[in-house]
Design a protein around this motif. Structure first.
Motif, PDB file in Angstrom:
ATOM      1  N   MET A  58       0.822  -1.200   0.000  1.00 22.47           N
ATOM      2  CA  MET A  58       0.000   0.000   0.000  1.00 22.47           C
ATOM      3  C   MET A  58       0.870   1.271   0.000  1.00 22.47           C
ATOM      4  N   VAL A  59       1.965   1.232   0.750  1.00 16.99           N
ATOM      5  CA  VAL A  59       2.875   2.382   0.796  1.00 16.99           C
ATOM      6  C   VAL A  59       3.417   2.671  -0.601  1.00 16.99           C
ATOM      7  N   ASN A  60       3.673   1.627  -1.368  1.00 16.94           N
ATOM      8  CA  ASN A  60       4.208   1.798  -2.715  1.00 16.94           C
ATOM      9  C   ASN A  60       3.209   2.518  -3.620  1.00 16.94           C
ATOM     10  N   TRP A  61       1.929   2.182  -3.481  1.00 16.63           N
ATOM     11  CA  TRP A  61       0.897   2.830  -4.281  1.00 16.63           C
ATOM     12  C   TRP A  61       0.734   4.298  -3.882  1.00 16.63           C
ATOM     13  N   VAL A  62       0.782   4.572  -2.599  1.00 12.69           N
ATOM     14  CA  VAL A  62       0.674   5.956  -2.121  1.00 12.69           C
ATOM     15  C   VAL A  62       1.885   6.759  -2.595  1.00 12.69           C
ATOM     16  N   GLY A  63       3.073   6.167  -2.493  1.00 10.53           N
ATOM     17  CA  GLY A  63       4.282   6.838  -2.967  1.00 10.53           C
ATOM     18  C   GLY A  63       4.230   7.093  -4.463  1.00 10.53           C
ATOM     19  N   GLY A  64       3.751   6.114  -5.211  1.00 11.03           N
ATOM     20  CA  GLY A  64       3.614   6.275  -6.659  1.00 11.03           C
ATOM     21  C   GLY A  64       2.618   7.364  -7.011  1.00 11.03           C
ATOM     22  N   GLY A  83      14.325  11.017   0.612  1.00  8.61           N
ATOM     23  CA  GLY A  83      14.551  11.405   2.006  1.00  8.61           C
ATOM     24  C   GLY A  83      13.824  10.484   2.972  1.00  8.61           C
ATOM     25  N   LEU A  84      12.597  10.123   2.627  1.00 10.90           N
ATOM     26  CA  LEU A  84      11.841   9.189   3.470  1.00 10.90           C
ATOM     27  C   LEU A  84      12.486   7.804   3.467  1.00 10.90           C
ATOM     28  N   GLN A  85      13.084   7.438   2.345  1.00 14.34           N
ATOM     29  CA  GLN A  85      13.806   6.164   2.282  1.00 14.34           C
ATOM     30  C   GLN A  85      15.021   6.207   3.207  1.00 14.34           C
ATOM     31  N   GLN A  86      15.717   7.339   3.231  1.00 19.96           N
ATOM     32  CA  GLN A  86      16.895   7.472   4.096  1.00 19.96           C
ATOM     33  C   GLN A  86      16.522   7.372   5.572  1.00 19.96           C
ATOM     34  N   LEU A  87      15.281   7.739   5.885  1.00 23.07           N
ATOM     35  CA  LEU A  87      14.793   7.605   7.260  1.00 23.07           C
ATOM     36  C   LEU A  87      14.284   6.193   7.554  1.00 23.07           C
ATOM     37  N   GLY A  88      14.307   5.329   6.544  1.00 25.15           N
ATOM     38  CA  GLY A  88      13.870   3.946   6.715  1.00 25.15           C
ATOM     39  C   GLY A  88      12.369   3.756   6.673  1.00 25.15           C
ATOM     40  N   LEU A  89      11.640   4.738   6.121  1.00 23.69           N
ATOM     41  CA  LEU A  89      10.176   4.667   6.118  1.00 23.69           C
ATOM     42  C   LEU A  89       9.598   3.975   4.884  1.00 23.69           C
ATOM     43  N   LEU A  90      10.371   3.903   3.803  1.00 21.84           N
ATOM     44  CA  LEU A  90       9.873   3.277   2.581  1.00 21.84           C
ATOM     45  C   LEU A  90      11.038   2.923   1.675  1.00 21.84           C
ATOM     46  N   SER A  91      10.725   2.246   0.586  1.00 15.10           N
ATOM     47  CA  SER A  91      11.741   1.877  -0.398  1.00 15.10           C
ATOM     48  C   SER A  91      11.417   2.557  -1.726  1.00 15.10           C
ATOM     49  N   ASP A 137      12.952   2.214  -4.526  1.00 14.76           N
ATOM     50  CA  ASP A 137      13.008   1.212  -5.604  1.00 14.76           C
ATOM     51  C   ASP A 137      11.678   0.491  -5.750  1.00 14.76           C
ATOM     52  N   ASP A 138      11.072   0.123  -4.629  1.00 14.38           N
ATOM     53  CA  ASP A 138       9.773  -0.562  -4.677  1.00 14.38           C
ATOM     54  C   ASP A 138       8.674   0.351  -5.222  1.00 14.38           C
ATOM     55  N   ILE A 139       8.733   1.620  -4.857  1.00 14.31           N
ATOM     56  CA  ILE A 139       7.731   2.578  -5.351  1.00 14.31           C
ATOM     57  C   ILE A 139       7.865   2.742  -6.856  1.00 14.31           C
ATOM     58  N   ILE A 140       9.080   2.904  -7.331  1.00 12.73           N
ATOM     59  CA  ILE A 140       9.285   3.056  -8.776  1.00 12.73           C
ATOM     60  C   ILE A 140       8.865   1.790  -9.511  1.00 12.73           C
ATOM     61  N   THR A 178       6.530  -0.189  -8.613  1.00 12.56           N
ATOM     62  CA  THR A 178       5.059  -0.173  -8.603  1.00 12.56           C
ATOM     63  C   THR A 178       4.523   0.746  -9.695  1.00 12.56           C
ATOM     64  N   THR A 179       5.178   1.906  -9.887  1.00 10.95           N
ATOM     65  CA  THR A 179       4.689   2.840 -10.909  1.00 10.95           C
ATOM     66  C   THR A 179       4.846   2.286 -12.322  1.00 10.95           C
ATOM     67  N   LEU A 180       5.643   1.249 -12.486  1.00 10.11           N
ATOM     68  CA  LEU A 180       5.845   0.660 -13.808  1.00 10.11           C
ATOM     69  C   LEU A 180       4.938  -0.528 -14.091  1.00 10.11           C
ATOM     70  N   THR A 181       4.085  -0.889 -13.126  1.00 11.79           N
ATOM     71  CA  THR A 181       3.157  -2.004 -13.349  1.00 11.79           C
ATOM     72  C   THR A 181       1.987  -1.541 -14.210  1.00 11.79           C
ATOM     73  N   TRP A 182       1.402  -2.463 -14.946  1.00 14.63           N
ATOM     74  CA  TRP A 182       0.286  -2.098 -15.818  1.00 14.63           C
ATOM     75  C   TRP A 182      -0.926  -1.645 -15.001  1.00 14.63           C
ATOM     76  N   GLU A 183      -1.108  -2.191 -13.814  1.00 13.94           N
ATOM     77  CA  GLU A 183      -2.243  -1.783 -12.982  1.00 13.94           C
ATOM     78  C   GLU A 183      -2.115  -0.303 -12.583  1.00 13.94           C
ATOM     79  N   PHE A 184      -0.934   0.067 -12.131  1.00 16.72           N
ATOM     80  CA  PHE A 184      -0.715   1.456 -11.707  1.00 16.72           C
ATOM     81  C   PHE A 184      -0.858   2.410 -12.888  1.00 16.72           C
ATOM     82  N   ILE A 185      -0.279   2.047 -14.010  1.00 18.95           N
ATOM     83  CA  ILE A 185      -0.356   2.903 -15.199  1.00 18.95           C
ATOM     84  C   ILE A 185      -1.803   3.061 -15.655  1.00 18.95           C
ATOM     85  N   THR A 186      -2.551   1.964 -15.672  1.00 21.19           N
ATOM     86  CA  THR A 186      -3.954   2.014 -16.097  1.00 21.19           C
ATOM     87  C   THR A 186      -4.775   2.897 -15.168  1.00 21.19           C
ATOM     88  N   ILE A 187      -4.647   2.685 -13.877  1.00 21.53           N
ATOM     89  CA  ILE A 187      -5.416   3.477 -12.909  1.00 21.53           C
ATOM     90  C   ILE A 187      -5.010   4.949 -12.977  1.00 21.53           C
TER      91      ILE A 187
END
Length: 126
Positions: A1-7, A86-94, A96-99, A101-110
């Motif tokens: 879910m964090v990946n989708w919000v970040g995307g 910056g949030l990744q440096q604080l250990g709150l998210l990744s 790489d994982d967010i990017i 996610t943004t390359l998946t067909w589901e994210f692009i379609t939505i």
């Protein structure tokens, strides 16, 4: 879910910053200037010297527009990515994982469907 919000943050911040940095307006100005250039080129009432001076002026304006679009676009993508970095440096998210996610067909379609919806709603009201 964090990946989708970040995307979603990257996408919406990017478009918001494009508007804030006037990249879209400047792009419209480029189209208008292109029309003016074509009119000037086909204007038989102007001498070649007048046309040449006008073209030099247009070239300078095109270059300024190019720089404005380039810098505005670069900042529009860099700012949200740097926030997430910056949030990744604080250990709150990744990031790489967010990017990823943004390359998946589901994210692009939505994203495309939401974007079309957001573009269509103001036109339906007006």
């Amino acid at each position: 879910m964090v990946n989708w919000v970040g995307g979603a943050f990257i996408v919406f911040a990017f478009f918001g910053l494009l508007k804030a940095f006037r990249v879209i307006e400047v792009s419209k100005d480029v189209i208008t200037l292109s029309s003016t250039v074509m009119s000037t080129m086909t204007d038989n009432s102007m001498s070649d010297l007048e046309k040449e001076k006008a073209m030099q002026s247009f070239s300078i304006r095109f270059f300024k527009y190019f720089i404005s679009i380039l810098i505005g676009s670069a900042l529009a993508i860099a700012i949200p990515v740097l926030v997430l970095w910056g949030l990744q440096q604080l250990g709150l998210l990744s990031l790489d994982d967010i990017i990823a996610t943004t390359l998946t067909w589901e994210f692009i379609t939505i994203s495309c469907l939401l974007g079309l919806g957001l573009l269509t709603i103001p036109r339906l009201r007006g």
